[in-house]
Write a protein that holds these residues in place. Sequence first.
Motif, PDB file in Angstrom:
ATOM      1  N   LYS A  29      40.156  56.224  68.269  1.00  0.00           N
ATOM      2  CA  LYS A  29      40.839  55.271  69.156  1.00  0.00           C
ATOM      3  C   LYS A  29      40.173  55.219  70.532  1.00  0.00           C
ATOM      4  O   LYS A  29      40.715  54.638  71.472  1.00  0.00           O
ATOM      5  N   LEU A  30      39.007  55.848  70.614  1.00  0.00           N
ATOM      6  CA  LEU A  30      38.218  55.851  71.863  1.00  0.00           C
ATOM      7  C   LEU A  30      39.061  56.334  73.048  1.00  0.00           C
ATOM      8  O   LEU A  30      38.943  55.806  74.161  1.00  0.00           O
ATOM      9  N   GLY A  31      39.905  57.306  72.770  1.00  0.00           N
ATOM     10  CA  GLY A  31      40.675  57.925  73.847  1.00  0.00           C
ATOM     11  C   GLY A  31      41.853  57.102  74.329  1.00  0.00           C
ATOM     12  O   GLY A  31      42.421  57.400  75.375  1.00  0.00           O
ATOM     13  N   ALA A  32      42.241  56.061  73.563  1.00  0.00           N
ATOM     14  CA  ALA A  32      43.358  55.212  74.019  1.00  0.00           C
ATOM     15  C   ALA A  32      44.677  55.984  73.964  1.00  0.00           C
ATOM     16  O   ALA A  32      44.817  56.974  73.244  1.00  0.00           O
ATOM     17  N   ASP A  33      45.638  55.502  74.716  1.00  0.00           N
ATOM     18  CA  ASP A  33      46.928  56.172  74.857  1.00  0.00           C
ATOM     19  C   ASP A  33      47.760  56.056  73.572  1.00  0.00           C
ATOM     20  O   ASP A  33      47.423  55.296  72.663  1.00  0.00           O
ATOM     21  N   LYS A  34      48.869  56.807  73.539  1.00  0.00           N
ATOM     22  CA  LYS A  34      49.782  56.765  72.392  1.00  0.00           C
ATOM     23  C   LYS A  34      50.301  55.344  72.185  1.00  0.00           C
ATOM     24  O   LYS A  34      50.456  54.595  73.139  1.00  0.00           O
ATOM     25  N   GLY A  35      50.571  55.007  70.951  1.00  0.00           N
ATOM     26  CA  GLY A  35      51.176  53.701  70.657  1.00  0.00           C
ATOM     27  C   GLY A  35      50.161  52.582  70.552  1.00  0.00           C
ATOM     28  O   GLY A  35      50.498  51.459  70.194  1.00  0.00           O
TER      29      GLY A  35
ATOM     30  N   THR B   3      47.108  50.889  68.692  1.00  0.00           N
ATOM     31  CA  THR B   3      46.503  51.001  67.368  1.00  0.00           C
ATOM     32  C   THR B   3      44.989  51.155  67.495  1.00  0.00           C
ATOM     33  O   THR B   3      44.389  50.801  68.514  1.00  0.00           O
ATOM     34  N   ARG B   4      44.410  51.650  66.411  1.00  0.00           N
ATOM     35  CA  ARG B   4      42.973  51.881  66.386  1.00  0.00           C
ATOM     36  C   ARG B   4      42.202  50.568  66.610  1.00  0.00           C
ATOM     37  O   ARG B   4      41.234  50.530  67.376  1.00  0.00           O
ATOM     38  N   ASP B   5      42.670  49.477  65.973  1.00  0.00           N
ATOM     39  CA  ASP B   5      41.965  48.199  66.106  1.00  0.00           C
ATOM     40  C   ASP B   5      41.979  47.694  67.544  1.00  0.00           C
ATOM     41  O   ASP B   5      40.970  47.210  68.068  1.00  0.00           O
ATOM     42  N   VAL B   6      43.177  47.810  68.151  1.00  0.00           N
ATOM     43  CA  VAL B   6      43.286  47.353  69.549  1.00  0.00           C
ATOM     44  C   VAL B   6      42.380  48.200  70.438  1.00  0.00           C
ATOM     45  O   VAL B   6      41.650  47.690  71.287  1.00  0.00           O
ATOM     46  N   ALA B   7      42.431  49.523  70.196  1.00  0.00           N
ATOM     47  CA  ALA B   7      41.639  50.425  71.037  1.00  0.00           C
ATOM     48  C   ALA B   7      40.140  50.123  70.900  1.00  0.00           C
ATOM     49  O   ALA B   7      39.405  50.118  71.880  1.00  0.00           O
ATOM     50  N   ARG B   8      39.725  49.844  69.671  1.00  0.00           N
ATOM     51  CA  ARG B   8      38.284  49.655  69.433  1.00  0.00           C
ATOM     52  C   ARG B   8      37.783  48.300  69.918  1.00  0.00           C
ATOM     53  O   ARG B   8      36.576  48.058  69.970  1.00  0.00           O
TER      54      ARG B   8
ATOM     55  N   ALA C  11      33.974  45.610  71.961  1.00  0.00           N
ATOM     56  CA  ALA C  11      33.536  44.215  71.859  1.00  0.00           C
ATOM     57  C   ALA C  11      33.411  43.547  73.221  1.00  0.00           C
ATOM     58  O   ALA C  11      32.890  42.440  73.335  1.00  0.00           O
ATOM     59  N   VAL C  12      33.893  44.243  74.279  1.00  0.00           N
ATOM     60  CA  VAL C  12      33.810  43.644  75.611  1.00  0.00           C
ATOM     61  C   VAL C  12      32.362  43.685  76.079  1.00  0.00           C
ATOM     62  O   VAL C  12      31.761  44.752  76.149  1.00  0.00           O
ATOM     63  N   GLY C  13      31.786  42.525  76.361  1.00  0.00           N
ATOM     64  CA  GLY C  13      30.381  42.449  76.771  1.00  0.00           C
ATOM     65  C   GLY C  13      30.185  42.857  78.217  1.00  0.00           C
ATOM     66  O   GLY C  13      31.147  43.137  78.935  1.00  0.00           O
TER      67      GLY C  13
END
Lengths: 202, 119
Positions: free
Chosen positions: A62-68, A70-75, A79-81
Amino acid sequence: MTKAADLKREAKFNPDEARQMLKEFLDADVDVPETHPMYPLYMQLLAWEDHQEDLKREYAGKLGADKGITRDVARSILAVGSLDSDDDYMLVHTRQALRLFVGRGRDPEGRLSRIPGAKNVGSALRNLWLLSGQDNPYADWMLILSESEIDDLIESLSKAVADARGKIQAMGDYGIHLSVVRSKEPAKVCLGFRSPLRLPDF
Amino acid sequence: MFVRVIKTLSARNLITADKEREMINEQLRPMRAFFDRALRNLNVLQVPAYAALTRADVMKPASKDTQDRVAALTEIWPGLPIDVLHRRFMPKHAKPLRRVPNREAVSTDLSVAGEGDLL
């Protein structure tokens, strides 16, 4: 056993202490026999280590994202250029200012003299700036001189604009309010270069 | 903005057309002179032999070739200020250094290099 009891037991579990108690087996890199009194502790340690691995994997996934989150959102962070913007541009209202910006190339008939344009000058200053970043002391020197000249030009131009505006505003004392002329269709000129140096607003 | 303000004065008959030209040219002249100088300066530094010079080369040329290149550039632009050479006076918008000179360490001893070394 209830979940609360599981949590309570987990909270009490001290992996360092467990490793110390199981040191003999861990150092020898052998499993604790099922019949051994330390076997339940060993299983608890293995479960704890598996759980820690899961947590690490999830954290990395999850690239260190916070609780709650999701993996897809975190990843989606991947995609941010890189930051970019549209080309910087300037609106030019008069032919004189536009000529100063675009310059005039060498006249093939030799009647008109060449005038370097601000766009090329901006590009030249950018090249000097790049050479300055390569530890070329002469580029630094020329850049310092250019900066000083640009500052003087901006100051002189600002003063001239202020003086002229003063005359326009003075007409207000007579009840005449003048607006500064502007082109109905100003030319939009792309600067086409990016450097921290700014040129005078002619 | 400057030309527009001057043209506003002219359009409202607050100055004559001749005065308008004179005022615009008065500001334009030094700007064109600066543009000329900036392009000439870059033309010199675009020569690969000069573009490749670093502070270390200027302070202590490692070879005869480097020494010749520094001497040639010094003839064009004599008197490189010592404060610029020692990075004590830098452009306001100086770009962070990308190329760290590895041929020779840059000496911080002021007696090692001075303007005399360049002439």
